[in-house]
Design a protein around this motif. Structure first.
Motif, PDB file in Angstrom:
ATOM      1  N   PRO A 160       0.920  -1.316  -0.060  1.00  0.00           N
ATOM      2  CA  PRO A 160       0.037   0.050  -0.150  1.00  0.00           C
ATOM      3  C   PRO A 160       0.830   1.287   0.117  1.00  0.00           C
ATOM      4  N   ILE A 161       2.086   1.301   0.510  1.00  0.00           N
ATOM      5  CA  ILE A 161       2.713   2.440   0.448  1.00  0.00           C
ATOM      6  C   ILE A 161       3.188   3.030  -0.910  1.00  0.00           C
ATOM      7  N   CYS A 162       2.929   2.354  -2.116  1.00  0.00           N
ATOM      8  CA  CYS A 162       3.272   2.746  -3.493  1.00  0.00           C
ATOM      9  C   CYS A 162       2.277   2.250  -4.345  1.00  0.00           C
ATOM     10  N   GLN A 163       1.008   2.583  -4.094  1.00  0.00           N
ATOM     11  CA  GLN A 163       0.019   2.257  -5.225  1.00  0.00           C
ATOM     12  C   GLN A 163      -0.581   3.439  -5.833  1.00  0.00           C
ATOM     13  N   GLU A 164      -0.533   4.625  -5.121  1.00  0.00           N
ATOM     14  CA  GLU A 164      -1.126   5.652  -5.782  1.00  0.00           C
ATOM     15  C   GLU A 164      -0.192   7.004  -5.415  1.00  0.00           C
ATOM     16  N   MET A 165       1.135   6.834  -5.872  1.00  0.00           N
ATOM     17  CA  MET A 165       2.175   8.211  -5.521  1.00  0.00           C
ATOM     18  C   MET A 165       1.854   9.201  -6.541  1.00  0.00           C
ATOM     19  N   GLY A 166       2.462  10.372  -6.158  1.00  0.00           N
ATOM     20  CA  GLY A 166       2.384  11.562  -7.329  1.00  0.00           C
ATOM     21  C   GLY A 166       2.968  11.395  -8.539  1.00  0.00           C
ATOM     22  N   ARG A 167       3.910  10.397  -8.703  1.00  0.00           N
ATOM     23  CA  ARG A 167       4.612   9.913  -9.962  1.00  0.00           C
ATOM     24  C   ARG A 167       5.108   8.499  -9.591  1.00  0.00           C
ATOM     25  N   LYS A 168       5.808   8.009 -10.949  1.00  0.00           N
ATOM     26  CA  LYS A 168       6.403   6.628 -11.051  1.00  0.00           C
ATOM     27  C   LYS A 168       7.510   6.937 -10.275  1.00  0.00           C
ATOM     28  N   PHE A 169       8.179   5.542  -9.758  1.00  0.00           N
ATOM     29  CA  PHE A 169       9.302   5.410  -9.047  1.00  0.00           C
ATOM     30  C   PHE A 169      10.056   4.253  -9.612  1.00  0.00           C
ATOM     31  N   LYS A 170      11.202   4.576  -9.868  1.00  0.00           N
ATOM     32  CA  LYS A 170      11.981   3.494 -10.694  1.00  0.00           C
ATOM     33  C   LYS A 170      13.193   3.101  -9.853  1.00  0.00           C
ATOM     34  N   ILE A 171      13.793   1.737  -9.974  1.00  0.00           N
ATOM     35  CA  ILE A 171      14.758   0.916  -9.052  1.00  0.00           C
ATOM     36  C   ILE A 171      15.542   0.276  -9.999  1.00  0.00           C
ATOM     37  N   SER A 172      16.740   0.185  -9.898  1.00  0.00           N
ATOM     38  CA  SER A 172      17.509  -0.589 -10.686  1.00  0.00           C
ATOM     39  C   SER A 172      18.642  -1.166 -10.059  1.00  0.00           C
ATOM     40  N   PHE A 173      19.229  -2.562 -10.368  1.00  0.00           N
ATOM     41  CA  PHE A 173      20.278  -3.226  -9.672  1.00  0.00           C
ATOM     42  C   PHE A 173      21.288  -3.592 -10.860  1.00  0.00           C
ATOM     43  N   SER A 174      22.453  -2.608 -10.815  1.00  0.00           N
ATOM     44  CA  SER A 174      23.715  -3.223 -11.569  1.00  0.00           C
ATOM     45  C   SER A 174      24.415  -4.520 -10.994  1.00  0.00           C
ATOM     46  N   SER A 175      25.225  -5.035 -11.890  1.00  0.00           N
ATOM     47  CA  SER A 175      25.770  -6.317 -11.366  1.00  0.00           C
ATOM     48  C   SER A 175      27.228  -6.091 -11.067  1.00  0.00           C
ATOM     49  N   SER A 176      27.689  -4.779 -11.343  1.00  0.00           N
ATOM     50  CA  SER A 176      29.075  -4.774 -10.872  1.00  0.00           C
ATOM     51  C   SER A 176      29.438  -3.145 -11.027  1.00  0.00           C
ATOM     52  N   ASP A 177      30.581  -2.533 -10.814  1.00  0.00           N
ATOM     53  CA  ASP A 177      30.824  -1.241 -10.834  1.00  0.00           C
ATOM     54  C   ASP A 177      30.799  -0.859 -12.079  1.00  0.00           C
ATOM     55  N   GLU A 178      30.660  -1.648 -13.348  1.00  0.00           N
ATOM     56  CA  GLU A 178      30.391  -1.170 -14.727  1.00  0.00           C
ATOM     57  C   GLU A 178      28.894  -0.418 -14.756  1.00  0.00           C
ATOM     58  N   ASP A 179      28.237  -0.764 -13.644  1.00  0.00           N
ATOM     59  CA  ASP A 179      26.881   0.139 -13.618  1.00  0.00           C
ATOM     60  C   ASP A 179      26.132   0.061 -14.850  1.00  0.00           C
ATOM     61  N   THR A 180      26.060  -1.334 -15.628  1.00  0.00           N
ATOM     62  CA  THR A 180      25.184  -1.283 -16.656  1.00  0.00           C
ATOM     63  C   THR A 180      23.653  -1.144 -16.464  1.00  0.00           C
ATOM     64  N   ALA A 181      23.227  -1.202 -15.365  1.00  0.00           N
ATOM     65  CA  ALA A 181      21.839  -1.051 -15.117  1.00  0.00           C
ATOM     66  C   ALA A 181      21.513   0.428 -14.894  1.00  0.00           C
ATOM     67  N   LEU A 182      22.593   1.405 -14.866  1.00  0.00           N
ATOM     68  CA  LEU A 182      22.288   2.995 -15.005  1.00  0.00           C
ATOM     69  C   LEU A 182      21.806   3.392 -13.466  1.00  0.00           C
ATOM     70  N   SER A 183      22.514   3.144 -12.379  1.00  0.00           N
ATOM     71  CA  SER A 183      21.970   3.637 -11.157  1.00  0.00           C
ATOM     72  C   SER A 183      21.768   5.097 -11.064  1.00  0.00           C
ATOM     73  N   TYR A 184      22.824   5.812 -11.823  1.00  0.00           N
ATOM     74  CA  TYR A 184      22.667   7.445 -11.656  1.00  0.00           C
ATOM     75  C   TYR A 184      21.607   7.951 -12.282  1.00  0.00           C
ATOM     76  N   LEU A 185      20.618   7.265 -12.959  1.00  0.00           N
ATOM     77  CA  LEU A 185      19.419   7.848 -13.384  1.00  0.00           C
ATOM     78  C   LEU A 185      18.074   7.203 -12.895  1.00  0.00           C
ATOM     79  N   HIS A 186      18.194   6.717 -11.998  1.00  0.00           N
ATOM     80  CA  HIS A 186      16.911   5.965 -11.137  1.00  0.00           C
ATOM     81  C   HIS A 186      16.724   6.748  -9.886  1.00  0.00           C
TER      82      HIS A 186
END
Length: 697
Positions: A160-186
């Motif tokens: 229930p904490i995240c069903q009707e927020m003001g906007r969308k919310f995005k989460i990523s998990f990168s596999s290494s320091d190469e950061d291929t899941a792009l943590s800096y824009l999440h």
């Protein structure tokens, strides 16, 4: 609309699907407001298309993982309810288009038979949690982040904490320091670390793309793995309560942090700790670190006829795994589109010969994992039959593009059309870029950046140009974006706007200059050395509109003159401001609170009751023509308008009543008390509202 019956093993999913069917009936019958219904269907992955009367369905696939059984199920659904085309998104989802709204409950029920969900794939929710497609096999990873992405997904789904927020919310998990899941824009980005033998994550906070890209800030260099879920919950709770809700363009978490500052934001997060049910949350990692199983069937021996083509494919599309003797195969999927006939063959391949798993990538591609090196000739042969051995996986020749004006309401210019043209240019004139993994080309049909154009080395954004009485499709050219690794990135600069038809020529100008003058430098370093003005001057001849031809007024992939037609966007949900709808929502929340209490889910019950308080208060404020832009403001304004003026008698302030939520631990006694207080409050405001309506008459 005919009713259907579903027999699912999961009663929660079955209840949701039946509820969706009822809501569609209510919408068709005019008893539920259209805006409220839009919010509801978006949170269930049902998104309006540019084409009237049909829907896009977004299938939520955490970290892009799919089994053969799930892939077959998706193909059956696409064939029955859509056109047989599957679209891979930049968030590792699958979208199918041209679906009748009335058939969506039945479609969802069919997907659920293989544990596939539509929940929270769109709307103001936590969107699909993404991860590096090589997570679990990456030679550079400290550990497999897949179970942590999966655990986070499971915890937040239906929360229930995240069903009707003001906007969308995005989460990523990168596999290494190469950061291929792009943590800096999440909103939240996780990079795995091991400190003193303990698993944990570097965590980035508050990043985002869109019209105003903002680099995420460092939250912590190391948070232990068993603290990432409560950390995420505290942050989401604060965003839900304090995030902007009226001004859509300012409603992402990045703007909240920018407005109040990171320290003030984290102070609010600290205040939420008592309300969270636990200080640590252990994520189950069993089933992810197992030994790779043997293939179900014996792999036939194959002799490759065209060894030259095979070696080129191996060089650009085959990736060594950390598991000795195994490789992953990258399949380049043009524009992320492939069809169910090929998908069924892939499903058989991974089930029989590759540990029954593939992953969709952030660049709209497919990765087959856990293939024995000795079996590569067989896979090459089988994939060649599907026309899926084009070299250039994750290279400059592998262009990312959103659907743009093909199906999206917000599309301004064709992103898929220009992407196809640019790929033709690279294939014919710059084949050496099929082995260049540094220069990425990404295209979006509008400023919302679903194609991630503003973080790529070369980006294009769909726009329009006024040329006298006519309007021509245009492209904003962006340059210099890059993922720098370990939570750092560089956003691309807006260099110049040109007519869309000159996009291929712009690419030639850029690559020709780089080939001639870079002298071995990386593209991002070369761009920074030369500067935005240098590239502006190179591309300036393409920007003039005094010499436009008839062809310039026809967008790529179209036959008729361009017409700028932007509909109502749905990717961020909607703002609901109707008094009756809000009162109905408040009543629904109290029902959910009682149900959660009966299931002994104290934290969920309390949060549903909190939402009942807020929705009820907002309804009454709107009836008095009072507006505020976030939940905390609603709570304070209710005191000002109703309590301090004695319009509604209260023994305490409304703020003190509601904010018991973050001053008490989520236990049975408090949940019971808080729910009853919310019910009493709702009865009070309903009585007040009824008297006001009588008075108005």
């Amino acid at each position: 609309m005919q009713s259907f019956r579903t027999e699912l093993e999961n009663p929660i999913v079955e209840k949701e699907i039946i509820d969706l069917e009822k809501k569609i009936h209510a919408f068709r019958g005019g008893t539920i407001d259209g805006e409220r219904f839009r919010s509801l269907r978006l949170a269930r992955g049902i998104y309006g298309q540019r084409q009237e009367g049909v829907q896009m369905i977004r299938i939520k696939l955490p970290f892009g993982k799919v089994t053969s059984e799930q892939l077959v199920r998706i193909t059956k659904v696409s064939d029955e309810y859509s056109t047989g085309r599957l679209h891979i998104t930049t968030r590792q989802d699958i979208q199918i288009h041209y679906v009748s709204l009335d058939r969506t409950p039945e479609l969802w029920a069919n997907l659920a038979k293989d544990d596939i969900t539509l929940r929270e794939a769109c709307g103001n929710t936590v969107r699909n949690i993404t991860a590096s497609e090589l997570a679990g096999v990456d030679v550079n990873e400290p550990f497999d982040v897949s179970p942590y992405a999966h655990g986070m997904f499971q915890y937040l789904l239906r929360n229930p904490i995240c069903q009707e927020m003001g906007r969308k919310f995005k989460i990523s998990f990168s596999s290494s320091d190469e950061d291929t899941a792009l943590s800096y824009l999440h909103d939240l980005g996780f990079i795995p670390k091991i400190v003193n033998g303990k698993r944990g994550f570097k965590v980035m906070l508050g990043g985002g793309l869109g019209s105003q890209p903002i680099h995420a800030e460092l939250l912590s260099e190391f948070i232990p793995a068993n603290e990432i879920v409560p950390t995420a919950e505290g942050i989401i709770r604060v965003f839900d309560r304090h995030g902007e809700r009226n001004k859509r363009m300012k409603a992402r978490m990045k703007f909240l942090i920018k407005d109040i500052g990171k320290e003030a934001f984290l102070e609010l997060v600290e205040k939420e700790k008592k309300a969270i049910a636990f200080e640590t949350y252990e994520i189950d990692i069993t089933g992810f670190d197992e030994v790779i199983p043997e293939t179900l069937l014996q792999v036939p021996k194959v002799i490759i006829a065209d060894t030259s083509a095979y070696e080129k494919w191996k060089k650009s599309n085959v990736i060594p795994q950390k598991q000795k003797g195994y490789v992953a195969i990258g399949i380049k999927v043009l524009l992320g589109d492939f069809y169910t006939d090929k998908a069924r063959v892939l499903a058989d391949l991974i089930k029989n010969y590759a540990a029954n798993e593939l992953r969709f990538s952030l660049r709209q591609n497919i990765v087959i994992r856990n293939v024995k090196e000795e079996n590569l000739p067989f896979f090459y042969q089988e994939l060649a039959k599907l026309d899926m051995v084009a070299p250039g996986y994750n290279s400059t020749a592998d262009i990312t593009a959103c659907p743009g004006t093909d199906t999206c309401n917000l599309g301004i210019a064709s992103s898929t059309g220009i992407a196809e043209e640019l790929e033709k240019v690279i294939e014919a004139e710059y084949p050496h870029y099929k082995n260049n993994s540094e220069i990425e080309i990404k295209i979006s049909g509008c400023m919302n950046a679903c194609g991630q154009h503003n973080m790529s080395a070369i980006g294009f954004q769909g726009m329009s140009i006024n040329a006298g009485k006519l309007v021509a499709p245009a492209l904003q050219v962006l340059l210099g974006g890059a993922n720098l690794g370990n939570g750092k990135g560089r956003f691309a600069d807006k260099v110049i706007k040109i007519p869309s038809r000159r996009g291929p020529e712009a690419l030639r100008y850029i690559l020709n200059d780089f080939d001639a003058n870079a002298n071995g430098s990386s593209f991002v370093n070369y761009y920074e050395e030369k500067g935005e003005k240098y590239f502006y001057e190179i591309l300036k001849p393409l920007a003039t509109i005094t010499n436009l031809t008839e062809a310039d007024f026809v967008d790529w992939g179209n036959a008729d003159n361009y017409v700028k037609a932007v509909g109502v966007g749905e990717c961020a949900g909607v703002v609901i401001d109707l008094v009756a709808t809000l009162l109905l929502e408040a009543k629904d929340k109290l029902t959910f609170a009682r149900e959660a209490f009966e299931e002994k889910k104290w934290s969920d019950a309390i949060y549903h009751a909190y939402s009942g308080f807020v929705n009820g208060a907002k309804a009454l404020l709107l009836s008095e023509n009072q507006k505020t832009n976030h939940q905390a403001g609603i709570i304070e304004l209710f005191d000002t308008v109703f309590v301090e003026t004695n319009k509604i008698p209260f023994q305490t302030s409304f703020k003190d009543l509601v904010f018991q939520i973050n001053k008490n631990e989520p236990c049975e006694a408090f949940a019971k008390k808080y729910i009853q207080q919310a019910i009493t409050f709702f009865d009070t405001i309903e009585e007040f509202r009824a008297k006001e309506l009588i008075y108005e008459k």
